[in-house]
Design a protein around this motif. Structure first.
Motif, PDB file in Angstrom:
ATOM      1  N   MET A  94      39.629  56.997   5.009  1.00  0.00           N
ATOM      2  CA  MET A  94      38.346  56.401   5.425  1.00  0.00           C
ATOM      3  C   MET A  94      37.462  56.186   4.225  1.00  0.00           C
ATOM      4  O   MET A  94      37.645  56.793   3.181  1.00  0.00           O
ATOM      5  N   LYS A  95      36.459  55.359   4.402  1.00  0.00           N
ATOM      6  CA  LYS A  95      35.444  55.244   3.367  1.00  0.00           C
ATOM      7  C   LYS A  95      34.113  54.864   3.996  1.00  0.00           C
ATOM      8  O   LYS A  95      34.035  54.491   5.161  1.00  0.00           O
ATOM      9  N   TYR A  96      33.079  55.005   3.211  1.00  0.00           N
ATOM     10  CA  TYR A  96      31.798  54.424   3.624  1.00  0.00           C
ATOM     11  C   TYR A  96      31.311  53.570   2.469  1.00  0.00           C
ATOM     12  O   TYR A  96      31.612  53.837   1.313  1.00  0.00           O
ATOM     13  N   ASP A  97      30.577  52.538   2.822  1.00  0.00           N
ATOM     14  CA  ASP A  97      30.154  51.585   1.814  1.00  0.00           C
ATOM     15  C   ASP A  97      28.634  51.575   1.749  1.00  0.00           C
ATOM     16  O   ASP A  97      27.971  50.925   2.557  1.00  0.00           O
ATOM     17  N   VAL A  98      28.101  52.304   0.790  1.00  0.00           N
ATOM     18  CA  VAL A  98      26.649  52.452   0.720  1.00  0.00           C
ATOM     19  C   VAL A  98      25.990  51.120   0.380  1.00  0.00           C
ATOM     20  O   VAL A  98      24.903  50.823   0.849  1.00  0.00           O
ATOM     21  N   LYS A  99      26.676  50.330  -0.425  1.00  0.00           N
ATOM     22  CA  LYS A  99      26.101  49.043  -0.811  1.00  0.00           C
ATOM     23  C   LYS A  99      25.893  48.162   0.420  1.00  0.00           C
ATOM     24  O   LYS A  99      24.855  47.539   0.587  1.00  0.00           O
ATOM     25  N   GLU A 100      26.919  48.141   1.251  1.00  0.00           N
ATOM     26  CA  GLU A 100      26.849  47.330   2.458  1.00  0.00           C
ATOM     27  C   GLU A 100      25.731  47.823   3.377  1.00  0.00           C
ATOM     28  O   GLU A 100      24.976  47.035   3.930  1.00  0.00           O
ATOM     29  N   LEU A 101      25.660  49.162   3.503  1.00  0.00           N
ATOM     30  CA  LEU A 101      24.617  49.733   4.360  1.00  0.00           C
ATOM     31  C   LEU A 101      23.235  49.419   3.802  1.00  0.00           C
ATOM     32  O   LEU A 101      22.302  49.123   4.548  1.00  0.00           O
ATOM     33  N   ALA A 102      23.134  49.450   2.486  1.00  0.00           N
ATOM     34  CA  ALA A 102      21.841  49.168   1.850  1.00  0.00           C
ATOM     35  C   ALA A 102      21.428  47.717   2.098  1.00  0.00           C
ATOM     36  O   ALA A 102      20.247  47.418   2.304  1.00  0.00           O
ATOM     37  N   GLU A 103      22.425  46.831   2.109  1.00  0.00           N
ATOM     38  CA  GLU A 103      22.110  45.427   2.372  1.00  0.00           C
ATOM     39  C   GLU A 103      21.638  45.229   3.814  1.00  0.00           C
ATOM     40  O   GLU A 103      20.695  44.478   4.074  1.00  0.00           O
ATOM     41  N   GLU A 104      22.295  45.945   4.711  1.00  0.00           N
ATOM     42  CA  GLU A 104      21.896  45.886   6.120  1.00  0.00           C
ATOM     43  C   GLU A 104      20.455  46.381   6.273  1.00  0.00           C
ATOM     44  O   GLU A 104      19.642  45.769   6.972  1.00  0.00           O
ATOM     45  N   PHE A 105      20.181  47.477   5.594  1.00  0.00           N
ATOM     46  CA  PHE A 105      18.836  48.069   5.626  1.00  0.00           C
ATOM     47  C   PHE A 105      17.800  47.083   5.069  1.00  0.00           C
ATOM     48  O   PHE A 105      16.711  46.910   5.614  1.00  0.00           O
ATOM     49  N   LYS A 106      18.192  46.419   4.009  1.00  0.00           N
ATOM     50  CA  LYS A 106      17.286  45.463   3.362  1.00  0.00           C
ATOM     51  C   LYS A 106      16.982  44.280   4.285  1.00  0.00           C
ATOM     52  O   LYS A 106      15.858  43.807   4.363  1.00  0.00           O
ATOM     53  N   LYS A 107      18.019  43.872   4.998  1.00  0.00           N
ATOM     54  CA  LYS A 107      17.833  42.747   5.923  1.00  0.00           C
ATOM     55  C   LYS A 107      16.811  43.112   7.000  1.00  0.00           C
ATOM     56  O   LYS A 107      16.017  42.277   7.411  1.00  0.00           O
ATOM     57  N   ILE A 108      16.874  44.338   7.459  1.00  0.00           N
ATOM     58  CA  ILE A 108      15.978  44.743   8.551  1.00  0.00           C
ATOM     59  C   ILE A 108      14.566  45.000   8.035  1.00  0.00           C
ATOM     60  O   ILE A 108      13.595  44.556   8.624  1.00  0.00           O
ATOM     61  N   TYR A 109      14.448  45.731   6.928  1.00  0.00           N
ATOM     62  CA  TYR A 109      13.126  46.187   6.492  1.00  0.00           C
ATOM     63  C   TYR A 109      12.584  45.452   5.262  1.00  0.00           C
ATOM     64  O   TYR A 109      11.457  45.692   4.859  1.00  0.00           O
ATOM     65  N   GLU A 145      16.471  54.383  -6.629  1.00  0.00           N
ATOM     66  CA  GLU A 145      16.472  55.819  -6.880  1.00  0.00           C
ATOM     67  C   GLU A 145      15.068  56.281  -7.263  1.00  0.00           C
ATOM     68  O   GLU A 145      14.316  55.533  -7.890  1.00  0.00           O
ATOM     69  N   ASP A 146      14.748  57.523  -6.894  1.00  0.00           N
ATOM     70  CA  ASP A 146      13.458  58.114  -7.228  1.00  0.00           C
ATOM     71  C   ASP A 146      12.268  57.303  -6.724  1.00  0.00           C
ATOM     72  O   ASP A 146      11.269  57.121  -7.399  1.00  0.00           O
ATOM     73  N   THR A 147      12.436  56.800  -5.518  1.00  0.00           N
ATOM     74  CA  THR A 147      11.314  56.207  -4.809  1.00  0.00           C
ATOM     75  C   THR A 147      11.387  56.708  -3.372  1.00  0.00           C
ATOM     76  O   THR A 147      12.461  57.117  -2.922  1.00  0.00           O
ATOM     77  N   PRO A 148      10.268  56.665  -2.656  1.00  0.00           N
ATOM     78  CA  PRO A 148      10.331  57.114  -1.255  1.00  0.00           C
ATOM     79  C   PRO A 148      11.173  56.199  -0.378  1.00  0.00           C
ATOM     80  O   PRO A 148      11.498  56.566   0.752  1.00  0.00           O
ATOM     81  N   ILE A 149      11.560  55.041  -0.890  1.00  0.00           N
ATOM     82  CA  ILE A 149      12.379  54.133  -0.066  1.00  0.00           C
ATOM     83  C   ILE A 149      13.735  54.759   0.248  1.00  0.00           C
ATOM     84  O   ILE A 149      14.285  54.587   1.330  1.00  0.00           O
ATOM     85  N   GLU A 150      14.237  55.535  -0.704  1.00  0.00           N
ATOM     86  CA  GLU A 150      15.517  56.192  -0.444  1.00  0.00           C
ATOM     87  C   GLU A 150      15.399  57.153   0.748  1.00  0.00           C
ATOM     88  O   GLU A 150      16.337  57.321   1.526  1.00  0.00           O
ATOM     89  N   LEU A 151      14.213  57.774   0.888  1.00  0.00           N
ATOM     90  CA  LEU A 151      13.988  58.674   2.024  1.00  0.00           C
ATOM     91  C   LEU A 151      13.978  57.884   3.331  1.00  0.00           C
ATOM     92  O   LEU A 151      14.507  58.332   4.354  1.00  0.00           O
ATOM     93  N   LYS A 152      13.384  56.706   3.295  1.00  0.00           N
ATOM     94  CA  LYS A 152      13.356  55.848   4.495  1.00  0.00           C
ATOM     95  C   LYS A 152      14.771  55.391   4.859  1.00  0.00           C
ATOM     96  O   LYS A 152      15.136  55.328   6.028  1.00  0.00           O
ATOM     97  N   PHE A 153      15.520  55.094   3.836  1.00  0.00           N
ATOM     98  CA  PHE A 153      16.924  54.696   4.039  1.00  0.00           C
ATOM     99  C   PHE A 153      17.689  55.841   4.717  1.00  0.00           C
ATOM    100  O   PHE A 153      18.430  55.629   5.682  1.00  0.00           O
ATOM    101  N   ASN A 154      17.474  57.062   4.224  1.00  0.00           N
ATOM    102  CA  ASN A 154      18.099  58.236   4.846  1.00  0.00           C
ATOM    103  C   ASN A 154      17.763  58.317   6.331  1.00  0.00           C
ATOM    104  O   ASN A 154      18.630  58.566   7.163  1.00  0.00           O
ATOM    105  N   SER A 155      16.481  58.127   6.637  1.00  0.00           N
ATOM    106  CA  SER A 155      16.051  58.243   8.034  1.00  0.00           C
ATOM    107  C   SER A 155      16.754  57.212   8.906  1.00  0.00           C
ATOM    108  O   SER A 155      17.173  57.503  10.026  1.00  0.00           O
ATOM    109  N   TRP A 156      16.874  56.035   8.369  1.00  0.00           N
ATOM    110  CA  TRP A 156      17.567  54.968   9.102  1.00  0.00           C
ATOM    111  C   TRP A 156      19.040  55.352   9.328  1.00  0.00           C
ATOM    112  O   TRP A 156      19.591  55.169  10.416  1.00  0.00           O
ATOM    113  N   LEU A 157      19.663  55.928   8.286  1.00  0.00           N
ATOM    114  CA  LEU A 157      21.064  56.352   8.411  1.00  0.00           C
ATOM    115  C   LEU A 157      21.203  57.479   9.438  1.00  0.00           C
ATOM    116  O   LEU A 157      22.167  57.521  10.204  1.00  0.00           O
ATOM    117  N   VAL A 158      20.243  58.391   9.439  1.00  0.00           N
ATOM    118  CA  VAL A 158      20.288  59.502  10.393  1.00  0.00           C
ATOM    119  C   VAL A 158      20.292  58.967  11.819  1.00  0.00           C
ATOM    120  O   VAL A 158      21.053  59.432  12.678  1.00  0.00           O
TER     121      VAL A 158
END
Ligand SMILES: [Zn+2]
Ligand SMILES: [Zn+2]
Length: 932
Positions: A350-365, A371-384
């Motif tokens: 199996m694998k996960y593709d963080v780049k792809e997920l990040a693009e999906e996140f970008k499309k929505i928000y 790195e080292d911005t609160p956006i990564e925390l928002k990304f985490n919340s979305w993943l959760v």
């Protein structure tokens, strides 16, 4: 209270020693002066002539205790009073003619307990705990040492100061994994509406270094302030865990995050992978050697790997995790499900593709993750949220093959059991895809109903189990007191889930009845896979074996020794929670209370057949009774049993701390060569892990690891002390030779004596710990080491290191920029050195054969799995990975080389050369495959 209350229906009674002397009833009243207001029931022991006496004890109130016992009034008595967080007090006393005595005793708290209490008080003032919705505490206590002492008492201090609002079972006290060398830090976090606020205390200081927001909604300016106060890593570590907690992430995931160091995309996707695996390829058939259901073939540096180690109990020490840089994608993983009965396996990749997920996140928000911005925390919340609603949307199943043979498992994992059959090849995708016997596996569709029990309902299960145990002991004449430090509860709760739910609230139920908890060493959760059954074992350490058993050969697990009068009877009841039937007491005609001390084989041998998790229960309870250091007790739990194999880990890490302490900007990386139980201790004590990219597991064959310098010694592993600023490190090959003990020696006690700095008895020849060699290495040499042996002409990473030239640090700083005589433009200031390199420094002779004359394009994809070629670092991904070539601390996707560019002391040309080198090695390897 002890002996005479154990009534006849209790079979073990007959075996208990002790003469009943002509004694009088004595009574001692003890006035306790506590340093803090305590409601704890102290644990006492009374001795006369060095023998423990039976007694009855009454607490009049929190400060007054009455103890009655039978004793010879002519003689002095010795009383010991213990309470968690307090220094034990031992007093001599005599009674008067009427048999009475009064003692006044000052109970002084231990230093780390005071720190825990006082810092909590300060935090409460800053954060107004009373008016907040919820509190979270994240601390390094329990892992770090303070003034050379373990720090579990600081946790006791916090919990006692806060009362019921914070507990292990609520998951709002988290122990951040660090080494003994790290500082004693505390983060207090409150949630009030949408606001998440923190006070951070560093290095046991009573003044916070930061007070303010850590919410994912904070501004960039606020985040920078947080990073400036704490450092970027700690800021992300605490903020990521706190925001996930505020979102209601399950407590077991938060504990995994505390183990991993932070909560990141890899953590969340790792859990999504496990859930997907359990749905389609659930555990099946006979378990493997050390009781595990899957072997994980990981690629270190992807945070998901720590999730597997933690939540599947797939620890390297149980040979359930193998991993090194066999592909360039650390976010890919192979799971081998091996059926030891039928000798057939399934392999799921199996694998996960963080780049792809990040693009999906970008499309929505519309947000770019940096790195080292609160956006990564928002990304985490979305993943959760995705993890909760649709875990499968986070992962991809690349392959699932049935028909895996034993030979193939041996090739990939080095063996199907504890025995290493050959050197492991890890997740070797080209090998896997070239096997013709593999067929596509048929997925099951195992839909687990998701439980919806509340905290209180789950807690009640623990509470009822504890009550039941107390009742059973009472029926056998044993009164189990609350807070008794000689009473232990072992459980799989907190690791094992119930219908997909975290079960740690059960710990709080047990605490309510028995006062048992981790920081008191009296409630020890045993590392288990999250699909394991839920069980509790209640154990009372009380009494000694009588003369019919003393001197006989007894033991537990793999420890065999002569039973002595220092050995304890351990009376145990086991209760299993069955989701259908409820609590079930494990019993046969000899129970329900069984002795599981080292003489169990004489008192009630059937217990080994009927207790669940017998090896864990008997070894950990006996080891616990010898009072090992807290950090080693945590190792035993993490390993899920005690064995000779896990024992050297404490000695090895101590050797490392003493001889190779970490300096500023330095971190440890450990590459294991002999894979056995001690690796679990190294993970925990050295603070390394595959998910952090600081632990690699090569699992070499015994022949490859024999020490050339110590007859009978083994090269256990390679310690790298890596300087992240200089991008240079030191590689130390660590050699260990096992100690020998005289027959009849209790070797576990001997090891624990060594841990405590004492000289044990019964040692025929002591252990040897030494370094085979110590060499400075460059980033590219590290990357060769992390790729494992198969890329080396010598076929052995250990040999590669031993054959490196002896260089000084200063040599490497000047050599680094001209590492490779390739077509890269070099800065002119180093050009004079090039000829030196080309004309054959031995550093490169092992690498060049694979590069020379190939003339192939740069291409890093292996079998098309690791994605597009030429990746030099995405923006997001696995945090904290150890990176070879030119990497900065936090590494992303494949090779985060871009982060190193332009850094002082790391000229551009050197980095590019390294990229090319890695690509060429990979490609060269691919070209050579068909010859086989
Ligand atoms: Zn991570
Ligand atoms: Zn073991």
């Amino acid at each position: 209270m002890r002996k005479f209350l154990v009534i006849a229906l209790f079979a073990v009674f007959l075996l208990i020693s002790g003469a009943f002397a002509e004694n009088k009833t004595c009574e001692v009243k003890i006035n306790l002066k506590w340093q803090y207001n305590e409601t704890v029931n102290p644990t006492i022991d009374i001795k006369a002539d060095n023998e423990s006496l039976n007694f009855n004890k009454y607490m009049e109130n929190n400060t007054s205790l009455i103890v009655r016992f039978q004793g010879d009034i002519q003689k002095p008595f010795l009383i010991t009073i213990k309470a968690p967080g307090y220094q034990p007090v031992t007093r001599n006393f005599v009674v008067d003619q009427s048999g009475k005595a009064v003692l006044s005793v000052n109970m002084n708290a231990k230093e780390s307990y005071i720190i825990g209490r006082e810092i909590t008080k300060r935090a409460s003032k800053f954060l107004d705990f009373k008016n907040s919705d919820n509190i979270l505490v994240i601390t390094t206590a329990g892992h770090v040492k303070y003034k050379n002492e373990t720090t579990e008492d600081a946790i006791e201090g916090i919990l006692n100061e806060l009362g019921n609002s914070v507990s292990f079972g609520r998951g709002n006290i988290l122990l951040l994994r660090k080494t003994a060398l790290d500082t004693l830090d505390f983060a207090f976090i409150t949630k009030k509406g949408k606001n998440i606020t923190m006070a951070y205390f560093r290095n046991a200081s009573f003044s916070p270094v930061y007070i303010g927001t850590i919410s994912e909604n904070m501004s960039m300016k606020e985040y920078s302030k947080l990073c400036n106060s704490l450092g970027k890593d700690i800021a992300f570590s605490i903020a990521s865990i706190a925001n996930a907690w505020a979102l209601g992430v399950s407590a077991d995931i938060l504990r995994e995050a505390a183990f991993h160091g932070h909560l990141c995309a890899g953590t969340i996707c790792g859990y999504a992978m496990v859930e997907t695996l359990l749905k389609y390829y659930p555990p099946k058939g006979g378990a493997m050697g050390e009781g595990v259901s899957y072997i994980v073939l990981g690629v270190p540096g992807g945070s998901d790997d720590d999730v597997f180690v933690y939540s599947m109990d797939a620890t390297p020490g149980k040979r359930a995790y193998i991993g090194y840089n066999t592909t360039n994608d650390p976010n890919i993983v192979g799971f081998i499900r091996w059926d030891s009965n039928n000798k057939k396996g399934t392999l799921i990749v199996m694998k996960y593709d963080v780049k792809e997920l990040a693009e999906e996140f970008k499309k929505i928000y519309g947000l770019n993750i940096k790195e080292d911005t609160p956006i990564e925390l928002k990304f985490n919340s979305w993943l959760v949220k995705k993890l909760i609603n649709n875990p499968e949307s986070l992962v991809k199943i690349l392959y699932a093959f049935d028909n895996l043979t034993e030979e193939q498992v041996n090739y990939l994992a080095g063996g199907t059991s504890g025995r290493t059959v050959q050197s492991a090849h890890g997740l070797d995708m080209s090998y896997i895809l070239n096997q013709t016997n593999l067929v596509n596996a048929t997925p099951e569709n195992f839909m687990q109903k998701k439980g919806n029990l509340t905290y209180d309902q789950l807690k009640t299960i623990g509470l009822e189990a504890a009550r039941l145990a107390v009742d059973i002991f009472k029926q056998c004449g044993i009164n189990v007191e609350k807070d008794n430090l000689n009473f232990l509860v072992l459980t799989s709760a907190g690791y094992a889930r119930l219908n997909g739910q975290d079960t740690s609230p059960m710990w709080d139920g047990i605490y309510d009845i028995l006062g048992s908890r981790l920081s008191r060493r009296t409630l020890l959760p045993v590392h288990s896979a999250l699909w394991s059954p839920i069980w509790f074992t209640f154990i009372l350490k009380d009494g000694k074996y009588n003369s019919s058993i003393l001197g006989k050969i007894g033991g537990f697990g793999k420890f065999k020794f002569n039973i002595t009068k220092d050995d304890n009877l351990l009376f145990a009841i086991q209760i299993v929670y069955d989701p259908e039937k409820g609590l079930v007491v494990i019993n046969d005609t000899k129970g329900p209370i069984y002795d599981i001390g080292p003489g169990w084989n004489y008192t009630n041998p059937s217990v080994s057949k009927i207790f669940k998790n017998w090896n864990s229960v008997i070894t950990i309870s006996n080891g616990w009774s010898y009072e090992p250091p807290f950090d080693m007790l945590m190792v035993y739990l993490f390993h899920n049993h005690i064995c000779p194999g896990v024992s050297p880990s404490y000695l090895i890490t101590n050797y490392i701390f003493q001889n190779f302490p970490r300096g500023k900007d330095e971190k440890y990386i450990y590459i294991t060569t002999t894979d056995y139980c001690k690796d679990d201790g190294i993970l925990l004590l050295l603070g390394v892990s595959p998910g952090a990219g600081t632990y690699y597991n090569l699992r070499l064959s015994d022949n490859d690891t024999q020490s050339p310098s110590i007859n009978g010694g083994n090269m256990e592993g390679i310690l790298i002390i890596w300087n992240e600023k200089l991008n240079i490190g030191k590689a130390v090959i660590i050699t260990f030779k096992w100690p020998q003990f005289y027959p009849g020696t209790n070797s576990l006690k001997a090891y624990i004596d060594w841990y405590k700095g004492k000289d044990p008895k019964g040692v025929a020849s002591p252990y040897i710990l030494t370094k085979e060699t110590e060499k400075y290495i460059t980033g590219d040499e590290l990357s060769v080491i992390l790729k494992g042996s198969k890329y080396l002409s010598s076929g052995n990473v250990l040999k590669f290191i031993m054959e490196l030239p002896n260089r000084q640090l200063s040599d490497l700083i000047s050599v680094l920029p001209i590492s490779y005589p390739t077509q890269v433009t070099r800065p002119t200031n180093v050009s004079t050195l090039i000829s030196h390199v080309i004309t054959g420094s031995s550093i490169f002779t092992r690498i060049i054969p694979y590069i020379s004359g190939l003339g192939i394009p740069i291409h890093e994809s292996i079998s098309g799995i690791s994605g597009p070629s030429g990746k030099v670092g995405g923006e997001i991904g696995a945090r904290g990975a150890a990176q070879a070539a030119g990497a900065a601390g936090k590494a992303y996707e494949i090779t985060p080389v871009s982060k190193g560019i332009g850094k002082p002391g790391i000229p551009f040309a050197g980095i590019i050369a390294v990229i090319i080198l890695i690509a060429l090695i990979a490609a060269g390897y691919l070209l050579r495959r068909p010859e086989k």
